[in-house]
Design a protein around this motif. Structure first.
Motif, PDB file in Angstrom:
ATOM      1  N   GLY A 192       0.784  -1.225   0.000  1.00 19.35           N
ATOM      2  CA  GLY A 192       0.000   0.000   0.000  1.00 19.35           C
ATOM      3  C   GLY A 192       0.815   1.272   0.000  1.00 19.35           C
ATOM      4  O   GLY A 192       0.266   2.359  -0.184  1.00 19.35           O
ATOM      5  N   ILE A 193       2.126   1.166   0.218  1.00 17.29           N
ATOM      6  CA  ILE A 193       2.975   2.363   0.210  1.00 17.29           C
ATOM      7  C   ILE A 193       3.166   2.837  -1.229  1.00 17.29           C
ATOM      8  O   ILE A 193       3.550   2.054  -2.107  1.00 17.29           O
ATOM      9  CB  ILE A 193       4.338   2.071   0.862  1.00 17.29           C
ATOM     10  N   PRO A 194       2.897   4.121  -1.502  1.00 18.40           N
ATOM     11  CA  PRO A 194       3.048   4.621  -2.874  1.00 18.40           C
ATOM     12  C   PRO A 194       4.516   4.762  -3.271  1.00 18.40           C
ATOM     13  O   PRO A 194       5.336   5.281  -2.513  1.00 18.40           O
ATOM     14  CB  PRO A 194       2.358   5.986  -2.823  1.00 18.40           C
ATOM     15  N   ALA A 202       8.855  12.012   2.112  1.00 20.24           N
ATOM     16  CA  ALA A 202       7.787  12.099   3.113  1.00 20.24           C
ATOM     17  C   ALA A 202       7.132  10.748   3.340  1.00 20.24           C
ATOM     18  O   ALA A 202       6.712  10.424   4.459  1.00 20.24           O
ATOM     19  CB  ALA A 202       6.739  13.125   2.680  1.00 20.24           C
ATOM     20  N   VAL A 203       7.048   9.938   2.301  1.00 21.39           N
ATOM     21  CA  VAL A 203       6.463   8.602   2.412  1.00 21.39           C
ATOM     22  C   VAL A 203       7.369   7.698   3.238  1.00 21.39           C
ATOM     23  O   VAL A 203       6.904   6.910   4.069  1.00 21.39           O
ATOM     24  CB  VAL A 203       6.221   8.014   1.006  1.00 21.39           C
ATOM     25  N   ASP A 243       6.434   5.932   6.907  1.00 29.67           N
ATOM     26  CA  ASP A 243       6.540   4.514   7.255  1.00 29.67           C
ATOM     27  C   ASP A 243       7.373   4.346   8.517  1.00 29.67           C
ATOM     28  O   ASP A 243       7.005   3.592   9.428  1.00 29.67           O
ATOM     29  CB  ASP A 243       7.157   3.722   6.107  1.00 29.67           C
ATOM     30  N   TYR A 244       8.496   5.043   8.573  1.00 27.13           N
ATOM     31  CA  TYR A 244       9.359   4.971   9.758  1.00 27.13           C
ATOM     32  C   TYR A 244       8.614   5.423  11.009  1.00 27.13           C
ATOM     33  O   TYR A 244       8.730   4.813  12.071  1.00 27.13           O
ATOM     34  CB  TYR A 244      10.589   5.852   9.524  1.00 27.13           C
ATOM     35  N   ALA A 245       7.813   6.483  10.876  1.00 26.04           N
ATOM     36  CA  ALA A 245       7.134   7.063  12.035  1.00 26.04           C
ATOM     37  C   ALA A 245       6.126   6.112  12.649  1.00 26.04           C
ATOM     38  O   ALA A 245       5.795   6.250  13.837  1.00 26.04           O
ATOM     39  CB  ALA A 245       6.440   8.362  11.629  1.00 26.04           C
ATOM     40  N   ARG A 278      12.884   7.175  29.654  1.00 26.23           N
ATOM     41  CA  ARG A 278      12.784   8.600  29.315  1.00 26.23           C
ATOM     42  C   ARG A 278      12.837   8.842  27.811  1.00 26.23           C
ATOM     43  O   ARG A 278      12.646   9.963  27.352  1.00 26.23           O
ATOM     44  CB  ARG A 278      13.916   9.380  29.998  1.00 26.23           C
ATOM     45  N   TYR A 279      13.097   7.767  27.054  1.00 27.11           N
ATOM     46  CA  TYR A 279      13.243   7.931  25.606  1.00 27.11           C
ATOM     47  C   TYR A 279      11.898   8.210  24.949  1.00 27.11           C
ATOM     48  O   TYR A 279      10.897   7.584  25.257  1.00 27.11           O
ATOM     49  CB  TYR A 279      13.868   6.674  24.997  1.00 27.11           C
ATOM     50  N   ARG A 280      11.880   9.167  24.036  1.00 28.19           N
ATOM     51  CA  ARG A 280      10.690   9.451  23.253  1.00 28.19           C
ATOM     52  C   ARG A 280      11.044   9.310  21.780  1.00 28.19           C
ATOM     53  O   ARG A 280      12.011   9.904  21.297  1.00 28.19           O
ATOM     54  CB  ARG A 280      10.179  10.865  23.539  1.00 28.19           C
ATOM     55  N   PHE A 281      10.251   8.543  21.061  1.00 31.12           N
ATOM     56  CA  PHE A 281      10.526   8.290  19.647  1.00 31.12           C
ATOM     57  C   PHE A 281      10.524   9.592  18.857  1.00 31.12           C
ATOM     58  O   PHE A 281       9.716  10.484  19.102  1.00 31.12           O
ATOM     59  CB  PHE A 281       9.467   7.339  19.081  1.00 31.12           C
ATOM     60  N   SER A 282      11.425   9.687  17.898  1.00 30.03           N
ATOM     61  CA  SER A 282      11.522  10.872  17.047  1.00 30.03           C
ATOM     62  C   SER A 282      11.736  10.449  15.601  1.00 30.03           C
ATOM     63  O   SER A 282      12.399   9.448  15.323  1.00 30.03           O
ATOM     64  CB  SER A 282      12.695  11.754  17.496  1.00 30.03           C
ATOM     65  N   GLU A 283      11.173  11.213  14.688  1.00 29.85           N
ATOM     66  CA  GLU A 283      11.386  10.980  13.261  1.00 29.85           C
ATOM     67  C   GLU A 283      12.727  11.527  12.786  1.00 29.85           C
ATOM     68  O   GLU A 283      13.139  11.268  11.648  1.00 29.85           O
ATOM     69  CB  GLU A 283      10.269  11.642  12.452  1.00 29.85           C
TER      70      GLU A 283
END
Length: 268
Positions: free
Chosen positions: A19-21, A169-170, A174-176, A213-218
């Motif tokens: 489904g990923i363009p 951006a796509v 997906d990573y996010a 304490r880790y917060r996910f980041s793009e």
């Protein structure tokens, strides 16, 4: 420690890239899936993935990690296995001392990951191309994984999507999606992470407090794509130098854009 010492569990960061363009269409379902650790899945999950069409597993973990848990339940199933480690060890990838001393663990880890992704893409280009060749020429669905399904898996997913012509951006989107699963990932990998950290002489309590304490980041994936755009006229150049050619790209596109071969309905 062996696989017998690790509680088997359901993956929490597994997803079909269908489904990923990409350039010329969208990736079909049942071409390739990415995941967190497949060596510690339950027997039922392994059976479900095989029933859904998985015929090949690419393991991106280091030799130290595979020594701990091996292939897990997939070792007893008719699934081709390719060990293609993207890093020598977790210890050489991340400066654990710098993380321990950092005032802001999340900020320090993000900075290390931002540098690590680009370094991995460039210095492990041969391994990336090898993994892409396995994906291109394997029958059925291919599943690739590391431990958390975030960093090494994220770099391979990004490389595949770049080859297929996905927009930046796509790729980031997906990573996010991994960020939605961060808490569950942390909980799932603890039984493996703890003995690994012990091998490195890390303070387990301090490591656990830091990880909490880790917060996910793009930012790491955005940094990789920005670095490639800045440093190369063609972001695929490191991979082309490592053996990515027109024939391999054509085969990947043929496999990615063809008809469906499986549905991801029974794996969980």
């Amino acid at each position: 420690m062996t696989i017998a010492d690790v509680p088997l569990s359901t993956p929490v960061n597994l997803r079909d890239l269908g489904g990923i363009p990409v350039d010329g269409g969208t990736i079909r379902s049942g071409f390739v899936i990415r995941s967190d650790d497949l060596a510690t899945v339950t027997e039922a999950v392994a059976d479900g993935l095989v029933a859904d069409g998985v015929r090949t597993v690419i393991d991106l973990r280091s030799a130290v990690e595979t020594e701990l848990t091996g292939r897990g339940p997939f070792g007893n199933r008719a699934v081709a296995y390719h060990h293609i480690p993207f890093t020598e060890s977790l210890e050489t990838s991340i400066d654990s001392g710098a993380l321990s001393d950092a005032e802001d663990f999340g900020e320090a880890l993000q900075a290390q990951l931002m540098a690590m992704y680009t370094r991995m893409y460039e210095t492990s280009a041969e391994q990336i191309v090898s993994a892409l060749a396995v994906i291109a020429h394997s029958p059925g669905a291919v599943a690739f994984h590391c431990l958390a399904g975030q960093d090494r898996t994220g770099v391979l997913a990004a490389a595949l999507l770049l080859v297929l012509g996905a927009e930046p951006a796509v790729i980031v989107a997906d990573y996010a999606r991994t960020g939605e699963n961060s808490a569950a990932i942390l909980e799932r990998v603890q039984p493996v992470i703890r003995p690994l950290l012990a091998r490195f002489g890390a303070d387990l309590n301090q490591a656990a407090q830091s990880a909490a304490r880790y917060r996910f980041s793009e930012a790491p994936m955005r940094a990789l794509l920005d670095d490639l755009d800045r440093d190369y006229e063609d972001p695929l150049l490191p991979l082309r130098r490592a053996g990515l050619d027109h024939a391999l790209i054509a085969r990947l596109r043929e496999r990615a854009l063809g008809g469906p071969e499986m549905t991801m309905g029974t794996a969980g």
